[in-house]
Design an enzyme around this catalytic site. Structure first.
Site, mmCIF file in Angstrom:
data_model
loop_
_atom_site.group_PDB
_atom_site.id
_atom_site.type_symbol
_atom_site.label_atom_id
_atom_site.label_comp_id
_atom_site.label_asym_id
_atom_site.label_seq_id
_atom_site.Cartn_x
_atom_site.Cartn_y
_atom_site.Cartn_z
ATOM 1 N N ASP A 84 41.729 14.950 39.743
ATOM 2 C CA ASP A 84 43.135 14.531 39.780
ATOM 3 C C ASP A 84 43.316 13.329 40.698
ATOM 4 O O ASP A 84 43.928 12.322 40.323
ATOM 5 C CB ASP A 84 44.024 15.679 40.280
ATOM 6 C CG ASP A 84 44.080 16.864 39.337
ATOM 7 O OD1 ASP A 84 45.035 16.962 38.575
ATOM 8 O OD2 ASP A 84 43.139 17.687 39.377
ATOM 9 N N GLU A 107 51.764 11.743 40.074
ATOM 10 C CA GLU A 107 51.940 13.119 40.522
ATOM 11 C C GLU A 107 51.464 13.381 41.943
ATOM 12 O O GLU A 107 52.094 14.125 42.695
ATOM 13 C CB GLU A 107 51.213 14.072 39.564
ATOM 14 C CG GLU A 107 51.375 15.532 39.932
ATOM 15 C CD GLU A 107 50.823 16.472 38.890
ATOM 16 O OE1 GLU A 107 51.068 17.685 39.010
ATOM 17 O OE2 GLU A 107 50.159 16.010 37.958
ATOM 18 N N ASP A 167 50.326 10.790 34.837
ATOM 19 C CA ASP A 167 49.878 12.146 35.134
ATOM 20 C C ASP A 167 48.358 12.103 35.097
ATOM 21 O O ASP A 167 47.753 12.004 34.027
ATOM 22 C CB ASP A 167 50.406 13.151 34.112
ATOM 23 C CG ASP A 167 50.271 14.584 34.600
ATOM 24 O OD1 ASP A 167 49.373 14.834 35.422
ATOM 25 O OD2 ASP A 167 51.050 15.446 34.162
ATOM 26 N N ASP A 170 47.074 16.301 33.237
ATOM 27 C CA ASP A 170 48.079 17.282 32.850
ATOM 28 C C ASP A 170 47.346 18.472 32.255
ATOM 29 O O ASP A 170 46.678 18.353 31.230
ATOM 30 C CB ASP A 170 49.037 16.682 31.819
ATOM 31 C CG ASP A 170 50.140 17.664 31.452
ATOM 32 O OD1 ASP A 170 50.982 17.944 32.327
ATOM 33 O OD2 ASP A 170 50.139 18.164 30.318
ATOM 34 N N THR A 172 45.557 20.898 34.615
ATOM 35 C CA THR A 172 44.366 21.064 35.455
ATOM 36 C C THR A 172 43.734 22.436 35.251
ATOM 37 O O THR A 172 42.510 22.582 35.330
ATOM 38 C CB THR A 172 44.724 20.849 36.945
ATOM 39 O OG1 THR A 172 45.282 19.542 37.105
ATOM 40 C CG2 THR A 172 43.490 20.966 37.820
ATOM 41 N N SER A 316 52.063 20.180 29.512
ATOM 42 C CA SER A 316 53.039 19.777 28.498
ATOM 43 C C SER A 316 52.518 18.673 27.594
ATOM 44 O O SER A 316 52.818 18.650 26.397
ATOM 45 C CB SER A 316 54.331 19.295 29.180
ATOM 46 O OG SER A 316 54.971 20.346 29.865
ATOM 47 N N LYS A 319 50.893 19.431 24.316
ATOM 48 C CA LYS A 319 51.810 19.866 23.262
ATOM 49 C C LYS A 319 52.443 18.663 22.569
ATOM 50 O O LYS A 319 52.615 18.642 21.347
ATOM 51 C CB LYS A 319 52.899 20.764 23.832
ATOM 52 C CG LYS A 319 52.494 22.221 24.015
ATOM 53 C CD LYS A 319 52.046 22.503 25.401
ATOM 54 C CE LYS A 319 51.992 23.990 25.721
ATOM 55 N NZ LYS A 319 51.448 24.286 27.050
ATOM 56 N N ASP A 345 55.205 14.645 33.170
ATOM 57 C CA ASP A 345 54.863 15.662 32.176
ATOM 58 C C ASP A 345 55.456 15.357 30.802
ATOM 59 O O ASP A 345 55.196 16.096 29.842
ATOM 60 C CB ASP A 345 55.361 17.038 32.631
ATOM 61 C CG ASP A 345 54.572 17.583 33.810
ATOM 62 O OD1 ASP A 345 53.371 17.292 33.893
ATOM 63 O OD2 ASP A 345 55.164 18.299 34.643
#
Length: 408
Positions: A84, A107, A167, A170, A172, A316, A319, A345
């Site tokens: 990250d 983030e 991000d 996204d 993790t 997210s 998706k 996100d």
């Protein structure tokens, strides 16, 4: 709409006429030379692809150690890793070199690695990727790069602004689970309050060869799913994707690395025939649609008054990626009390879905306001939650949400 129906490009207007399938070779040939943010998109694709390679390498190193020393837990009990911070530092450094006047909203900040003595680990993975002009990066260089995107790094004010939204990873938890779980590196460019460019990289994404017309004959005969994708969107020019496997696998044929294909949302028109995904932290019964339909995870057993709920995946952005690629029809998120919805996100996912022909709003049908946080642009406040759809189903779903629905 089938991904096999790709659209040819009018290079002056960025409009498309649907009549054939094509595979685009070379860098970003799907963009007209006159595309306003071509340079920014090319840079974003490059850094996201390299960041995905960083993630894969760090994952291998984490898997080879038993200590788990590269994994931390934030105050909200979500995990964070060297990857990250490494991705955020790397992308921050690269974007600052190319676009020094554009701030970054991201983030992470360096507080965790300063207090947990992981800064040297992060420095090592970043130095492996960055080519500094004069000398290797220092610990302070990397910490400063991380904090360039962190909280309090930049104050925007109420006026429309231009900035990057990142991000670094996204999902993790998915990154830590193994090769099957999805996670995404996501980068978007916001210009005067509107999302202009978006790139998502998903190293673990798998395509079944029989469903992907962009795969060459040799791969189709092997029956081996392609590994990893990068998805890119430019306002007015559509959403496109290509494989990451050639970057992640040195044995892959370089001749196909640059092939791009157009992405479209799926063509579902009926709510009960759509494929749904929801946050892994929420249940179908917590959503208003559950009053009309129950759910099942078994595509072969969808009954009357029942919908197909796809298996959960962390984060997210994956998706959004599923909707933009046509794998899912709808993604519904319900806002929760005391849960802050972060812009990273959603920002890159929004443009990828919109440019693929879909729709993204809050539960009242309003566009997502990226400038709701007038000071730092880090938080969004969608009324009720977020609905991401193929567009065909959007108004139907909005009508199924009672006016009394609110945050839970």
């Amino acid at each position: 709409m089938s991904i096999a129906l790709i659209q040819s490009i009018d290079h002056h207007s960025c409009r498309f006429s649907r009549f054939r399938f094509s595979t685009v070779r070379s860098s970003l040939l799907f963009l007209p030379r006159t595309a306003k943010y071509r340079r920014e998109l090319e840079a974003a694709v490059d850094v996201v692809e390299k960041a995905c390679c960083l993630c894969v390498d760090v994952k291998k190193s984490l898997g080879s150690t038993s200590s788990g020393g590269g994994i931390l837990e934030k105050n909200d009990q979500t995990p964070v890793t060297v990857a990250d911070f490494g991705v955020q530092a790397f992308i921050s450094l690269e974007l600052k070199k190319m676009f020094p006047s554009i701030p970054l909203v991201a983030e992470e900040d360096s507080t965790f690695i300063r207090s947990n003595f992981l800064a040297d680990n992060v420095l090592s993975v970043v130095n492996d990727r960055v080519e500094p002009e004069h000398k290797p990066l220092t610990r302070d260089d990397v910490l400063e790069a991380i904090d360039r995107g962190g909280k309090d790094a930049f104050t925007f004010g109420a006026k429309p602004s231009t900035y990057w939204v990142l991000d670094p990873i996204d999902g993790t938890r998915g990154f830590l689970k193994g090769s099957e779980a999805l996670y995404v590196v996501g980068l978007a460019l916001v210009v005067d309050g509107e999302i202009a460019v978006g790139v998502m990289g998903c190293p673990n994404w798998k395509d079944d060869y029989s469903d992907s017309p962009s795969i060459n004959d040799q791969e189709a005969k092997s029956g081996i799913p392609t590994l990893g994708i990068v998805m890119a969107a430019h306002v007015g020019c559509g959403t496109w994707r290509r494989r990451l496997s050639n970057m992640l696998n040195s044995n892959a044929s370089s001749t196909n690395w640059s092939h791009w294909t157009r992405c479209f949302v799926d063509g579902s028109f009926l709510v009960h025939e759509a494929r749904y995904c929801i946050p892994d932290s929420q249940t179908w019964n917590s959503l208003p649609l559950s009053a009309s339909f129950s759910s099942t995870n078994d595509p072969a057993a969808v009954g009357e008054k029942q919908v197909l709920l796809l298996p959960t995946c962390c984060g997210s952005l994956c998706k959004y990626l599923m909707v933009a690629s046509g794998r899912a029809s709808v993604f519904i998120l319900r806002a929760r009390t005391n849960t802050i919805i972060k812009v990273w996100d959603h920002a890159v996912g929004i443009i990828c879905v919109l440019e693929a022909g879909g729709q993204v709003t809050d539960w009242r049908g309003n566009p997502i306001d990226l400038a709701a946080d007038q000071v730092e642009r880090r938080v969004i406040f969608p009324s009720g939650g977020v609905i991401v759809s193929n567009g065909n189903l959007h108004n139907q779903i909005l009508k199924m949400i009672p006016a009394s629905s609110s945050i839970i």
